[in-house]
Design a protein around this motif. Structure first.
Motif, short mmCIF file in Angstrom:
data_model
loop_
_atom_site.label_atom_id
_atom_site.label_comp_id
_atom_site.label_asym_id
_atom_site.label_seq_id
_atom_site.Cartn_x
_atom_site.Cartn_y
_atom_site.Cartn_z
N SER A 155 -9.90 6.51 -7.85
CA SER A 155 -9.11 7.64 -7.92
C SER A 155 -7.98 7.50 -6.99
CB SER A 155 -9.98 8.83 -7.14
OG SER A 155 -10.26 8.62 -5.78
N GLY A 156 -7.89 6.71 -5.97
CA GLY A 156 -6.65 6.42 -5.16
C GLY A 156 -5.68 5.65 -5.92
N GLY A 157 -6.23 4.58 -6.37
CA GLY A 157 -5.41 3.59 -7.27
C GLY A 157 -4.55 2.47 -6.60
N THR A 158 -4.33 2.69 -5.14
CA THR A 158 -3.38 2.23 -4.47
C THR A 158 -3.71 0.72 -4.06
OG1 THR A 158 -4.31 2.98 -2.46
CG2 THR A 158 -2.54 4.15 -3.10
N PHE A 159 -2.67 -0.01 -4.23
CA PHE A 159 -3.12 -1.66 -4.07
C PHE A 159 -3.88 -2.00 -2.75
CE2 PHE A 159 -2.10 -5.62 -2.12
CZ PHE A 159 -2.33 -6.28 -3.03
N LYS A 160 -4.85 -2.70 -2.98
CA LYS A 160 -5.73 -3.21 -1.71
C LYS A 160 -5.97 -4.72 -2.06
CE LYS A 160 -8.71 0.75 -1.40
NZ LYS A 160 -8.01 1.88 -2.33
N LYS B 94 0.85 -1.33 -0.10
CA LYS B 94 0.09 -0.03 0.08
C LYS B 94 0.90 1.36 0.27
CE LYS B 94 -3.81 -2.16 2.67
NZ LYS B 94 -4.70 -2.26 3.79
N GLN B 95 1.88 1.33 1.00
CA GLN B 95 2.70 2.33 0.83
C GLN B 95 3.52 2.59 -0.38
OE1 GLN B 95 6.82 2.00 2.30
NE2 GLN B 95 6.31 3.25 4.07
N ARG B 96 3.92 1.79 -0.89
CA ARG B 96 4.79 1.99 -2.21
C ARG B 96 3.98 2.41 -3.55
NH1 ARG B 96 10.20 0.77 -1.35
NH2 ARG B 96 10.41 1.31 0.80
N SER B 97 2.79 1.67 -3.47
CA SER B 97 1.70 2.03 -4.38
C SER B 97 1.27 3.37 -4.47
CB SER B 97 0.83 0.92 -4.57
OG SER B 97 -0.18 0.84 -3.48
N ARG B 98 1.13 3.86 -3.09
CA ARG B 98 0.65 5.13 -3.02
C ARG B 98 1.83 6.40 -3.27
NH1 ARG B 98 0.34 4.73 1.98
NH2 ARG B 98 1.88 6.02 2.84
N TRP B 99 3.04 5.79 -3.19
CA TRP B 99 4.10 6.90 -3.42
C TRP B 99 3.89 6.83 -5.18
CZ3 TRP B 99 8.55 4.99 -0.04
CH2 TRP B 99 8.48 5.12 1.39
N ILE C 276 -0.85 -2.33 -11.61
CA ILE C 276 -2.36 -2.76 -11.36
C ILE C 276 -2.56 -1.21 -10.86
CG2 ILE C 276 -3.94 -3.80 -9.86
CD1 ILE C 276 -2.44 -6.36 -10.12
N SER C 277 -2.19 -0.71 -9.75
CA SER C 277 -2.21 0.60 -9.27
C SER C 277 -2.46 1.71 -10.24
CB SER C 277 -1.25 0.75 -8.05
OG SER C 277 -1.54 -0.25 -7.23
N LEU C 278 -1.25 1.68 -11.14
CA LEU C 278 -1.45 2.79 -11.94
C LEU C 278 -2.63 2.64 -13.24
CD1 LEU C 278 2.36 2.72 -12.89
CD2 LEU C 278 1.14 4.71 -12.01
#
Length: 635
Positions: free
Chosen positions: A475-480, A338-343, A459-461
């Motif tokens: 809109s967030g796109g971060t990994f879940k 989650k942290q790295r996909s958010r970055w 996947i996140s992008l």
């Protein structure tokens, strides 16, 4: 503010701020990095050009179907574009960086500082360790305040801060009201709330504003080390040290440390006046913050956005390459994703908001080199999509059992191997020199991290920027993770970690690492089948070996490197690292409660995983050298 310099209050401790991190002969070796990067790029382009010529020559003279060879060439070509961009950018290492190590001395008439400790529902003990260390700065207590900005509105934390304020009267607790339905903008909103509130305190806002993440424990000399870079140059809007960590597992199996970024990438960016705020430990000039309208909101990477607005407004940023703060990496696999996909999403968001640093009022005063640096990093953030597409074509090619490399003559075959050898050796040498500031093994971990993390970032992008909401876009796109992980795995606690089956289910299924497992399985299966066929179909040793090399074992056997990298999440699920309890990693003063990381915890320890990876890397390099040598007496 130049009065500080004239009065001798600022002392130059060393000509380089990173003098302790890497020194001696390493510095002279590092000077060769840009030359070696250039040589590596040229050799790789010549290799690809020769590969293209051989493919076209075969198609022209034999008319055979060489689909697999073209796919393999396409994979190599696709990953070449970001590779060339990244190495082209890295050549800026040639540009001299001469930021000195400075200290602000004395105790009278020093600048005032407001230090924010931002938090939101983290462990209260962790937050208070940061707050106490912030209060315990080697700095006159009447010249700085520490403000806990609690976005979690914890009554227990408020009480703990109140008790601590008896020892440190300059410690203040604040918490904002969040109105339902009204955007509160997360960390950026919390910081802006703090910027507003400190103007109402006695004396108003300080000259400088600093911020620390909830878990980042500053060293006692943090303020005295960063402030001089702001005081000696009125154009500097922000000074920021690297984010370092004290609970990184041995060998850092999933690449959680930021060592490559903070020791290689950021110093290069600093030479181009494009250094980014790394999110914690930074100190800003209050007037500069007011000039850009405070912390920008609307994105998930307010630190990078703030840096960009500073630079675009004509301010400069200073990267202070000293170990001045130490925090904690996420303690579980899911949180790391989650942290790295958010970055990654945040970096792309900022690039898009700034028109990829090509034009617009926001970058009006940004220099050409700063624009180029930021543009390349923004574009390279899409690299995981391109790489993932290329990556999953590898097992398909192997299973097809068709030749990966084609040629019309034995002479072409020999020169193809020789050119492959030249690129491999140049790459190995270049990596050794380029990775010097961060350490060779750190650089190799970073390279492997980019491989196994690419599908998650892809996947996140795609979800964040390409898919519509009705197809799973967000809109967030971060990994879940799919479903719920239920209770914590406690994977790094030897006594409390969940059993093997639970860990495998959580990481392989819920965190989707089953795709990594399938990649490895299909690659090994494909390579095994095609190798067997070579022994069955060919009649003599010469043609058996030639068949093996061209169908599966083309030097440097890239699929082995990819498999070992993609195996990382699976290996982590099977045998997660053991990390001692946080308290065991700290030296704590029993009287004051102040804690700082133990020296031994400030560096990532060498472990079995690092040894295994290096052994594999060495074996494939030796294999490539043997293939090269065989072109002179066998092939």
């Amino acid at each position: 503010m130049n009065d500080y310099k004239r009065a001798g209050t600022i002392v130059r401790l060393h000509d380089r701020d990173d003098a302790e991190q890497w020194k001696g002969i390493k510095r002279y070796f590092y000077l060769f990095a840009p030359v070696l990067i250039f040589m590596d790029v040229v050799l790789y382009l010549l290799y690809l050009g020769f590969r293209l010529y051989c493919n076209i020559d075969v198609q022209r003279t034999t008319k055979i179907n060489a689909g697999a060879a073209w796919i393999f060439f396409g994979v190599e070509f696709l990953i070449t574009i970001p590779y060339l961009m990244n190495n082209g950018w890295a050549m800026f290492a040639l540009k001299t960086r001469n930021r000195p190590r400075l200290r602000l001395m004395g105790s009278h008439d020093l600048p005032t500082v407001d230090v924010f400790v931002t938090c939101c529902k983290e462990d209260n003990d962790v937050i208070m360790d940061t707050a106490r260390a912030s209060c315990d700065q080697d700095y006159p207590q009447d010249r700085f305040r520490v403000i806990i900005l609690d976005d979690g509105k914890s009554q227990e934390l408020e009480q703990m801060a109140e008790e601590a304020s008896h020892m440190w009267p300059n410690l203040i607790y604040m918490s904002r009201e969040k109105i339902p339905g009204k955007p509160h903008h997360f960390k950026a909103g919390n910081l802006n709330f703090g910027l507003e509130q400190i103007t109402l305190l006695p004396g108003g806002s300080a000259e400088f504003v600093a911020a620390l993440d909830a878990d980042m424990i500053p060293e006692p000399h943090w303020l005295r080390a960063c402030l001089p870079h702001l005081l000696t140059d009125r154009k500097v809007a922000m000074a920021c040290p690297p984010q370092l960590f004290y609970n990184t597992p041995r060998s850092d199996p999933i690449g959680q440390s930021l060592d490559f970024f903070v020791h290689v990438t950021e110093p290069i960016k600093d030479t181009l006046n494009a250094a980014w705020c790394t999110g914690s430990g930074y100190i800003c000039r209050r007037s500069a913050l007011d000039d850009i309208g405070g912390i920008p909101v609307g994105g998930i990477a307010e630190d990078v956005a703030t840096s960009n607005l500073f630079i675009g407004k004509g301010w400069t940023t200073a990267y202070v390459h000293e170990p001045l703060q130490f925090g904690t990496v996420p303690e579980d696999f899911s949180s790391h994703l989650k942290q790295r996909s958010r970055w990654c999403i945040g970096t792309v968001e900022n690039a898009m908001n700034m028109n990829f640093y090509l034009y617009g009022a926001k970058i009006k005063h940004m220099t050409t080199l700063a624009r180029l640096s930021s543009f390349l990093i923004g574009i390279l953030s899409f690299y995981p999509i391109l790489f993932t597409i290329s990556l999953f074509s590898i097992p398909v090619i192997l299973i097809l059992g068709r030749p990966l490399v084609i040629f019309t003559s034995e002479n072409q075959f020999r020169w193809l191997i020789r050119s492959a050898f030249a690129t491999v050796i140049s790459r190995r040498i270049m990596e050794f020199f380029l990775y010097i500031p961060a350490g060779y093994h750190t650089g190799q971990r970073y390279a492997r991290y980019q491989i196994w993390m690419a599908p998650y970032l892809c996947i996140s992008l795609v979800r964040a920027f390409f898919l519509p909401k009705w197809l799973g876009g967000t809109s967030g796109g971060t990994f879940k993770p799919t479903g719920s992980l239920g209770s914590a795995l406690n994977e790094r606690d030897e006594d409390q970690r969940k059993g093997l089956f639970v860990r495998m289910w959580a990481i392989l299924i819920q965190c989707q690492a089953v795709f990594h497992l399938m990649f490895v399985w299909f690659c090994i299966t494909g390579a095994t089948i095609v190798t067997y066929k070579c022994f069955i179909i060919e009649l003599d040793t010469y043609h058996i070996l030639q068949c093996m090399i061209t169908h599966a074992w083309w030097p440097p056997v890239t699929w082995i490197f990819l498999c070992s990298s993609m195996w990382t999440p699976v290996a982590y699920a099977i045998s997660p690292p053991t990390v001692p309890d946080r308290e065991e990693l700290l030296n704590r003063d029993d009287k004051t409660g102040i804690a700082h990381p133990r020296e031994v915890t400030k560096k990532t320890a060498f472990g079995a995983q690092a040894f295994f990876f290096e052994a594999e890397y060495t074996i494939t390099t030796v294999y490539t050298a043997l293939c090269f040598a065989s072109t002179f007496f066998f092939f």
